[in-house]
Enzyme design. Structure first.
Site, PDB file in Angstrom:
ATOM      1  N   ASP A  97       3.935 -24.247  49.650  1.00  0.00           N
ATOM      2  CA  ASP A  97       2.840 -24.374  48.682  1.00  0.00           C
ATOM      3  C   ASP A  97       2.975 -25.746  48.035  1.00  0.00           C
ATOM      4  O   ASP A  97       4.025 -26.081  47.494  1.00  0.00           O
ATOM      5  CB  ASP A  97       2.919 -23.278  47.617  1.00  0.00           C
ATOM      6  N   ASP A 116       1.301 -26.839  45.471  1.00  0.00           N
ATOM      7  CA  ASP A 116       0.898 -26.853  44.063  1.00  0.00           C
ATOM      8  C   ASP A 116       2.084 -26.786  43.119  1.00  0.00           C
ATOM      9  O   ASP A 116       3.137 -26.229  43.440  1.00  0.00           O
ATOM     10  CB  ASP A 116      -0.032 -25.669  43.756  1.00  0.00           C
ATOM     11  N   GLU A 131       0.828 -24.392  36.560  1.00  0.00           N
ATOM     12  CA  GLU A 131       0.009 -24.726  35.395  1.00  0.00           C
ATOM     13  C   GLU A 131      -0.020 -23.528  34.451  1.00  0.00           C
ATOM     14  O   GLU A 131       0.279 -22.398  34.839  1.00  0.00           O
ATOM     15  CB  GLU A 131      -1.421 -25.067  35.844  1.00  0.00           C
ATOM     16  N   ARG A 191      -0.891 -14.321  35.738  1.00  0.00           N
ATOM     17  CA  ARG A 191      -0.869 -13.379  36.860  1.00  0.00           C
ATOM     18  C   ARG A 191       0.173 -13.729  37.925  1.00  0.00           C
ATOM     19  O   ARG A 191       0.480 -12.907  38.770  1.00  0.00           O
ATOM     20  CB  ARG A 191      -2.262 -13.283  37.494  1.00  0.00           C
ATOM     21  N   LYS A 213       5.667 -24.497  42.857  1.00  0.00           N
ATOM     22  CA  LYS A 213       5.565 -23.036  42.902  1.00  0.00           C
ATOM     23  C   LYS A 213       6.533 -22.428  43.902  1.00  0.00           C
ATOM     24  O   LYS A 213       7.194 -21.432  43.622  1.00  0.00           O
ATOM     25  CB  LYS A 213       4.122 -22.617  43.251  1.00  0.00           C
ATOM     26  N   VAL A 257      -0.785 -26.734  54.958  1.00  0.00           N
ATOM     27  CA  VAL A 257      -0.960 -26.421  56.381  1.00  0.00           C
ATOM     28  C   VAL A 257      -2.230 -27.113  56.859  1.00  0.00           C
ATOM     29  O   VAL A 257      -3.257 -27.086  56.188  1.00  0.00           O
ATOM     30  CB  VAL A 257      -1.025 -24.897  56.626  1.00  0.00           C
ATOM     31  N   ASP A 262      -6.104 -19.581  48.930  1.00  0.00           N
ATOM     32  CA  ASP A 262      -7.278 -19.434  48.068  1.00  0.00           C
ATOM     33  C   ASP A 262      -8.493 -20.175  48.605  1.00  0.00           C
ATOM     34  O   ASP A 262      -9.439 -20.406  47.874  1.00  0.00           O
ATOM     35  CB  ASP A 262      -6.966 -19.915  46.643  1.00  0.00           C
ATOM     36  N   ASN A 263      -8.453 -20.568  49.886  1.00  0.00           N
ATOM     37  CA  ASN A 263      -9.629 -21.233  50.453  1.00  0.00           C
ATOM     38  C   ASN A 263      -9.795 -20.866  51.918  1.00  0.00           C
ATOM     39  O   ASN A 263      -8.813 -20.622  52.624  1.00  0.00           O
ATOM     40  CB  ASN A 263      -9.550 -22.756  50.274  1.00  0.00           C
ATOM     41  N   CYS A 303     -34.355 -30.473  44.809  1.00  0.00           N
ATOM     42  CA  CYS A 303     -35.502 -30.764  43.933  1.00  0.00           C
ATOM     43  C   CYS A 303     -35.477 -29.870  42.691  1.00  0.00           C
ATOM     44  O   CYS A 303     -35.891 -30.279  41.601  1.00  0.00           O
ATOM     45  CB  CYS A 303     -36.823 -30.614  44.693  1.00  0.00           C
TER      46      CYS A 303
END
Length: 1028
Positions: free
Chosen positions: A481, A483, A486, A492, A505, A531, A555-556, A611
């Site tokens: 990971d 990240d 934060e 959580r 992390k 990755v 998360d993506n 528009c």
């Protein structure tokens, strides 16, 4: 501690909600629900693994206080799933040993120990001060005693227990419980185009009279851009209705759906005649629920179904769990693992309660009664914690009233013997009781690659550490990971603490779970590599050869798809999961058995027309999207352009050559580098004030000049109608907080671009902004406005300065050598950087232009930052379900119906399980294949050998060969090139065509081909792997 002293100690003032910490959860629960939670004191009695899991989730969520009760001494077996305990705690009271580590989770939630002596059960006197009471693993006799009191005294009661692969939950929230929002979904809203009065005859029959009444039912028709989404029985109110004005802000009216775009709202006889316009908004109506006490429910249970494939199982388990409680009372112990005699006794007890109870299920319950499995604890613990939050907040629909869960399909295909399940005095005894020692050894030797160490990753590692995964001498868990931690993660991602902010992390998570289970020390290898194609030298063939499976905690979608492709390439099982608020899903991908993750995907999100965003917003989401674009247009893109001009040779020439809007582009560079370059912060305030005038006054006046409010379309209809709202220009008023907020944020961000020190004193901004002399503005003729998506973007008439004149104003880069501006990097979670402040003010000012209801900063942040709502309860439950599938993967199950994909929604609540979709079978000639198959060529063949192989073995003609972005050969390649390339080995051919060396770590090439059969029809084959 006396009852009155405890109550007094709990009576603390409600603190303001910390939006930095609770950010993601607030988007699930909302401020009102969290305020109610902050007034609730929760008691959890029973601190085995289940009680600890519930306590962890409730503490993270943020109630007023959590109090623990469990004076029994810690045993080695408790370590099977109680991750707050350590071997050094053995012999200490469970609650006291648990408290210090639990209390670290949330500084806003005091955690207390109710004390007590070993052998002393929870009593009515002890539960009086609490708003919610949770009993874990209590006997039915004790549950009945406590619930009789809570039911009569308005205290919310939940009891729960887990036994091996089984779980049980009972809810009683009292005689009349008000649920203020059963679903938690955002209220539906939409534009209406008509309200027609439709005559309806109603018949009222009475023995003395037969009446026919006529009324005008209001038939509402919505704009045909999107379905209204309402259901029969929903309630709505209205705004901005012209003509039938009585509907505006009316009391909620009950809906009867007539079609996807129409619904009726009851009698409208006495209302005015509809003219035009209007917006409907769904109104969430409270729901009153009546709960039965446990005593009543045992005789006439309301059963909640968790798996519709096991529809009859809850009734069997309803008898089975009662029988288990009786067995324990009689024998002073639980049934022994896989002991036939104890199982027969339990079956006999269950049959007395329910003669139709399924003997096989009751037998299995007896076999597993001493079992304690971390994944089941996570599932039931996540579910119960959410029910506690429902009790405290009245948000979301509680479960009615008995839940029985099992995952018997997780048992090994080869069932363990009684001898294999005997306790060994180890921390894994709770798992060995269910799966046996042989399977425990399999778990210890299994190697997993965990991609992501965020919320799902933390829960996964916690479960794996309790399960003893990869604790064998040669086994490893790989986790990556990129990240760092934060503040918003702490709500959580429970392995992290405030002291860990800024650290990686993966490293912190690995260290935390190795402390939970010291056998994992040295068995978790951490990385900070993302990755993707750029790291295939890290996660290469050798890496994947050293893992048995992959678990995504991402998360993506892009990263998920990439990992899915790697799992297909290396034929590795993949466990996939995700959450969004109270919703979660799990997917199992098994080589040669199921489809892959990429085989089916969600449809793309609906995009707002450009528009609409630029000129015709009609919803706050449109103005927020516009404000986010303005953020980049003011503080990012022009600054980057200035830096490129200063650093890249020939930048202007290239811009003039390739950019269709070179005049605007160079004009922007001139503005930021020369004409409007600030030297003081005061000049930044002046700039911001002029930006306000340009965007919220001048631009709107120009739009209304080009398209006046009385403008009509070619068909004679008013142009400004339906979704097109006519705007009004804003006049700057420094006493208006939103006006001033824009100036403060814009000036500070502009100052950041130039390295100037900012300011936050509103008086400074007010004084300077009020002194700015704003140039007169006159709308121009001939300005083209983008009305539809196919029209060109808004175009202004030609500027008197031509491009060459603008270029002359720019200083040569050499004259300002080393000078650079600082572009703003958007960061949504720093409340001091003015980013969300700017977007909120900019969006709300535009909303004021168009008379759209403004949004608060919190709501704006979610939309602008594309924040996915998240809560610990859902994550815990979903990861528990994933780990139940991991048992099956490790066992090597090979039938489709052995596995389950899951979907849950804790708000409703709802569980849905299904078999994974079977992999699709394809065929070429007589060869059957799936996406898991491949054609593999060894020893780096030549192109000629490759082409000949297809002709010789399958009578197929190769018409094209490519690798990556390089076309290696095709049937129309000229003779000279063909003669040169056909004898080449693939590795040399790829390097020759791509003009790049193959990286040293690459051991194979993925090759694409176009093939044709004798009838010249295209033929599809599996992917092709060339070993080099």
């Amino acid at each position: 501690m006396t009852e009155s002293n405890l109550a007094a100690k709990m009576d603390v003032d409600e603190a303001a909600i910390d939006e930095g910490l609770y950010s993601r959860q607030l988007y699930v629960l909302g401020h009102e629900a969290m305020k109610k939670m902050a007034a609730s004191n929760v008691l959890i009695a029973g601190l085995h693994g289940l009680g600890a899991e519930i306590a962890k989730n409730v503490c993270l969520a943020g109630v007023k206080s959590v109090t623990l009760y469990d004076p029994e001494p810690v045993t080695m077996q408790d370590l099977s799933s109680q991750y707050f305990l350590r071997e050094g705690d053995i012999g200490k009271p469970r609650a006291a040993a648990t408290l210090p580590r639990l209390a670290e989770l949330n500084a806003y939630v005091p955690v207390r120990d109710l004390g007590g002596n070993a052998g002393q059960e929870i009593s009515i006197d002890l539960i009086r001060p609490f708003q919610a009471v949770v009993l874990c693993g209590a006997s039915y006799e004790k549950q009945l005693e406590i619930n009789d009191w809570t039911h009569q005294n308005g205290v919310h009661f939940i009891s729960a227990e887990t036994r091996g692969l089984f779980g049980s939950v009972f809810n009683d929230f009292g005689l009349k419980f008000t649920c203020v929002d059963p679903t938690g979904e955002q209220p539906l809203t939409g534009m209406i185009v008509s309200v027609d009065k439709v005559s309806v005859l109603s018949y009222d029959y009475d023995p003395s009279v037969y009446m026919i009444a006529q009324s005008d039912e209001g038939l509402v028709t919505c704009l045909d851009e999107s379905r209204h989404g309402l259901e029969d029985g929903d309630f709505v109110t209205f705004t901005e209705v012209q003509g039938m004005a009585e509907l505006n802000n009316c009391n909620p009216r009950k809906v009867t759906v007539k079609g996807p775009y129409t619904f009726t709202i009851g009698n409208t006889s006495n209302l005015g005649q509809y003219i035009r316009g209007g917006i409907f908004t769904q109104v969430k109506m409270p729901k009153i629920l009546e709960f039965k006490s446990l005593r009543e429910s045992l005789a006439a249970p309301e059963l909640f179904v968790t798996d519709f494939a096991k529809f009859d199982r809850p009734s069997t388990l309803h008898a089975g769990f009662q029988a288990l409680s009786q067995f324990k009372a009689q024998q002073q112990r639980l049934p022994r693992p896989r002991n036939a005699e104890d199982a027969a006794s339990l079956v006999a007890l269950a049959k007395k309660i329910d003669a139709d109870a399924d003997e096989k299920i009751i037998t299995e319950l007896a076999y597993q009664a001493t079992g304690d499995l971390p994944p089941v604890t996570a599932v039931i613990g996540g579910f119960v914690a959410q029910e506690v939050l429902k009790a405290c907040s009245a948000k979301f629909h509680p479960m009615l009233q008995h839940l029985y869960f099992d995952s018997l399909e997780s048992l090994p295909s080869s069932l363990p013997s009684e001898q294999d399940c005997q306790p060994l005095g180890s921390r894994y005894d709770g798992q060995i009781a269910v799966f046996g020692k042989a399977f425990q050894d399999k778990l210890a030797n299994h190697r997993q690659f965990l991609v992501g160490a965020g919320a799902i990753g933390c829960e996964m590692l916690k479960n794996w550490s309790m399960m003893g995964l990869a604790t064998g001498s040669d086994a490893r868990i790989h986790v990556t990971d990129l990240d760092t931690i934060e503040k918003s993660n702490l709500n959580r991602q429970f392995l992290f603490r405030a002291k860990d902010l800024g650290k990686f992390k993966s490293e912190v998570a690995a260290a935390a779970v190795a402390e939970m289970n010291p056998a994992l020390k040295g068995h978790i290898l951490c990385r900070q590599d993302p990755v993707g194609h750029a790291t295939e030298n890290v996660f290469d063939d050798d890496f994947f050869a050293g893992v048995d499976g992959v678990t995504n905690a991402l998360d993506n979608v892009a990263a998920r798809v990439y990992m899915d492709q790697r799992c297909v390439l290396y034929e590795k099982p993949l466990l996939e999961s995700g959450t969004m608020g109270t919703k979660g899903n799990t997917q199992v991908v098994i080589p040669h058995l199921t489809e892959s993750y990429s085989s089916s995907q969600d449809p793309p999100e609906k995009q707002t027309l450009s528009c609409t965003v630029k000129n015709f917003p009609n919803a706050i989401t449109h103005t927020i999207e516009w404000a986010r674009q303005e953020f980049d247009a003011m503080f990012v893109k022009p600054v980057e352009s200035v830096n490129q001009y200063l650093s890249e040779p020939n930048y202007l020439e290239n811009s003039l050559k390739y950019s269709g809007q070179s005049h605007d582009h160079i004009s922007q560079i001139v503005s930021y580098l020369v004409t409007n370059k600030p030297l003081t912060f005061e000049e930044c305030i002046v700039w911001a004030r002029l930006q306000f005038e340009d965007k919220y006054n001048n631009a709107i006046r120009q739009l209304l000049y080009s398209l006046p409010k009385d403008h009509v379309t070619s068909t004679g209809q008013p142009f400004w109608s339906g979704p097109k709202r006519a705007p009004d220009p804003l006049v700057f008023d420094s006493s208006d907080l939103t006006h001033l907020a824009f100036i403060i944020a814009a000036a500070n961000l502009h100052a950041y671009n130039y390295g100037l020190r900012g300011e936050n004193d509103p008086a400074v901004f007010k004084k300077v902004a009020d002194s700015v002399i704003v140039p007169e503005f006159s709308p121009r003729s001939g300005v083209k406005i983008q009305i539809t998506e196919n029209d060109p973007a808004n175009q202004s008439s030609s500027d008197p300065d031509d491009v060459s004149d603008l270029v002359k104003k720019l200083p040569p880069p050499s004259s300002v050598a080393g000078y650079r501006l600082t572009p703003v990097e958007f960061e949504k979670d720093d409340d001091t950087n003015h980013h969300i402040d700017f977007i909120t003010a900019a969006s709300n000012l535009r909303a004021m232009n168009y008379n759209i209801t403004v949004a608060d900063r919190h709501s704006t942040k979610q939309i602008a930052g594309k924040i996915i709502p998240a809560i610990a309860t859902t994550t815990a439950l979903v990861v528990g379900l994933v780990c139940l599938e991991l048992y099956k993967v490790i066992d090597g199950k090979n039938k489709l119906d052995d596995y389950k994909n899951g979907f849950i929604n804790l708000a409703l609540p709802f569980f849905g399980f299904s078999e994974p979709i079977a992999v699709q079978k394809n065929k070429f000639n007589d060869t059957e294949w799936t996406l898991w198959d491949r054609l593999e060529f060894k020893n780096d063949p030549t192109l000629k050998e490759f082409i000949s192989w297809f002709k010789t073995h399958h009578n197929l003609d190769v018409s094209m060969v490519s690798q990556g972005v390089s076309m290696l050969w095709s049937s129309f390649t000229d003779k000279k090139k063909s003669a040169e390339r056909l004898p080449m080995k693939f590795s040399k051919l790829v390097e020759h065509v791509s003009k790049k060396p193959i990286p040293p770590h690459t051991k194979h090439l993925l090759v694409e081909v176009m093939l044709m059969d004798e009838e010249m029809e295209d033929v599809e084959v599996p992917f092709i792997l060339i070993k080099i």
